[in-house]
Design an enzyme around this catalytic site. Structure first.
Site: not given
Length: 614
Positions: A116, A297, A235, A200
């Site tokens: 990430k 994917r 999440h 973040e």
């Protein structure tokens, strides 16, 4: 065109791929573990290969076994599905090195987008807006805590190699940061073999918007519009829809153009998803939407895109992997109608979403007009503790959003599954929430209003009466009292709990020994009451039993400790997730039979709490 395909996956996605491959005349090969010997994907494939024991790390996650199975069966290509090894660049390269076709992006693309922090740096260079945060190499907990303070709370800790909601923790209070970091790193290491994290800024009114992209080996890249996946729990996506509510054409054009730039930056080939986080405090605006990550994917929620575009994404994958150009160009793609997908899980929302395992003695799903069911199980199949608990995807299409919502709700209400518990009632409640109806869902909705959505469903009095009358002999009921109204009540067991049911009518000529009561997507068993009946440990006896086989990750208490209702006692890892077990009431830890690292079986007594004296 590929003529034979090995599917390196299981469950619903394996069955989904088999369906399209069969329509294309492609021979399919399934792989399976011990737990999946009788699975639906094994039954549906043209050939099946056993690849090891039930734990995924000994079967589905062993790339060498996957490649060996392909070679042994003469398969030309390997489709990884989603999850497991689908975003593993090393496997993709090994497949190519073995002379086989990898149905997915080039390994270099997976590598570029698979971590990430590196992906966000790459996207920033490509002109794609990214969320503020820390993406550096320093993983010292104290340093990360300092970075979180500079970013400003709340923050989101994310595993750089994560996905599917795993290895992710929201932190509101600096005092909770270190514990959340440790939990996140533990889960990331167990799931991905990499405990590296990034930090973040957590957007306070966040919406999760993603764009389906597709590239081919001829340099073409298109988008197939956006999906909204904002309704989430821990999440993990719960209900997805396409298109996104409130998305205007100007914002859509800017968002989808950014997604195409992201795919082009890594020379992307195949199906992929660019995920964005939007600050929806003032609606959806292009200057308030930032790149989060790319999934290299096929996504779980790909059916909603298929429903509004008329495109079979698996067919596109197989054609592109065979070297063909994309079947359609950008100008030939358009949005038609609305689609929603609900993830039906074998879990009990009323008990903290604990996974439910066992035999599906009853498994009935309804395909209403405009509906579609994607599943990998069948009536009589086993839901095991070894894999993700999703048992079906329930998909609805409508001319507009409200039609899709009502159709999806109707399909969920018609579900009848027993004795395995499901989240169907929770999904129905979510669809009926005023914010969902209005299309103003943000990712924190379930966290705020989840108690109402997760309340344990109960059957109506009329449903109970109807079931009870089918268990009552006609002779006993009809002559119960001379010249008296034909009404009385009797005791029954509803899922092991004693209840009183009002009786009406004459009873049955051939009474049933027990009845299943199906209503509103839930199923209960009504059985005769017996004074000496036992339904296991009483609800108030303080016995904390393991809800399934699993591994004890952490123990938060010691024998003799005083605890309060809701206090975390221990953490159990099972079905790829961490589950917290809490105290049912104020009391004292009278017995402790768990220690970190221990493997426990279902219904093992882990902790016993004695109620605090008055």
């Amino acid at each position: 065109m590929i003529t034979s395909l090995l599917i390196a996956n299981r469950g619903e996605i394996a069955c989904r791929i088999i369906r399209t491959a069969r329509e294309m005349g492609i021979r399919t090969v399934a792989v399976y573990s011990d737990a999946d010997a009788k699975a639906l994907h094994v039954r549906q494939a043209d050939e099946a290969v056993h690849i090891g024991p039930s734990p995924a790390r000994e079967s589905y996650l062993v790339g060498e076994k996957i490649i060996a199975a392909a070679k042994a069966t003469g398969a030309e290509a390997i489709h990884p599905g989603y999850g497991f090894l689908s975003e593993n660049a090393a496997l993709a390269q090994a497949v190519i090195d073995a002379g086989l076709i990898w149905v997915g992006p080039d390994p270099s693309s997976i590598t570029a987008m698979g971590v990430k922090d590196a992906a966000k740096k790459l996207m920033a260079e490509a002109g794609v807006p990214v969320t503020p945060g820390y993406m550096g190499e320093n993983q010292d907990p104290a340093f990360l805590a300092e970075q979180a303070a500079e970013i400003g709370y709340p923050v989101l800790i994310k595993a750089v190699a994560g996905g599917g909601g795993k290895g992710m923790r929201k932190v509101d209070d600096p005092a909770d940061f270190i514990d959340a970091l440790a939990s996140c790193q533990r889960e990331a290491a167990a799931s991905f073999g990499n405990d590296h994290v990034l930090i973040e800024k957590y957007i306070l009114t966040p919406r999760h918007i993603e764009v389906q992209v597709f590239g081919d080996t001829h340099g073409n890249v298109v988008h197939l519009f956006e999906r909204d996946c904002s309704l989430q729990r821990r999440h993990q996506k719960v209900i997805e829809e396409a298109p996104a509510p409130g998305m205007d054409e100007i914002t859509r054009e800017a968002l989808c153009a950014a997604a195409v730039r992201a795919a082009q930056a890594v020379d992307y080939v195949g199906a992929g998803t660019i995920e964005f986080i939007a600050d929806a405090s003032e609606g959806l605006r292009a200057d308030r939407i930032w790149f989060m990550e790319m999934n290299t994917r096929l996504q779980v929620e790909h059916p909603v895109t298929e429903e509004i575009t008329g495109v079979d994404l698996v067919e596109w994958q197989l054609r592109v992997a065979s070297g063909e150009p994309l079947p359609l160009r950008q100008g030939e793609l358009s949005i038609d109608g609305w689609a929603m997908e609900a993830r039906l899980y074998a879990e009990d929302p009323a008990k903290g979403f604990l996974p439910s395992i066992g035999t599906l003695e009853l498994f009935q799903l309804s395909e209403a007009d405009g509906g579609r069911i994607d599943t990998g199980v069948y009536e009589g199949a086993e839901v095991s503790p070894f894999y993700d608990p999703m048992i079906a995807k329930v998909i609805a299409y409508g001319e507009d959003r409200e039609e899709a919502r009502l159709t999806l709700s109707e399909m969920l209400e018609d579900c009848a599954i027993w004795p395995v518990k499901t989240n169907s009632a929770f999904l129905i409640n979510a669809l009926d929430h005023p914010d969902f109806i209005a299309g103003t869902v943000d990712t924190g909705l379930i966290g705020r209003d989840g108690d109402a959505m997760t309340a344990e469903p109960v059957p109506s009095e009329q449903a109970l009466t109807n079931a009870a009358m089918a268990m009552m002999p006609r002779s006993l009921q009809s002559g119960f009292r001379l010249n008296a109204p034909d009404v009385r009540s009797a005791s029954f067991l509803l899922d092991g709990k004693r209840i009183e049911v009002e009786l009406h009518g004459p009873g049955a000529e051939q009474p049933a020994p027990a009845m299943l009561v199906a209503e509103g997507g839930s199923v209960w068993q009504l059985a005769p009451w017996r004074a000496n009946a036992s339904a296991g440990a009483a609800a108030g006896d303080g016995a904390i039993l393991s809800p399934m086989p699993g591994k004890v990750i952490a123990v938060e208490v010691a024998a003799g400790d005083k605890v309060t209702k809701g206090q975390k006692l221990l953490t159990l890892e099972a079905m790829k997730m961490e589950h917290s077990l809490t105290a049912p009431f104020d009391g004292v830890v009278a017995e402790l039979n768990a220690k970190p690292g221990a493997q426990v079986q279902v219904e093992a007594l882990l902790v016993r709490i004695e109620a605090a004296s008055e």
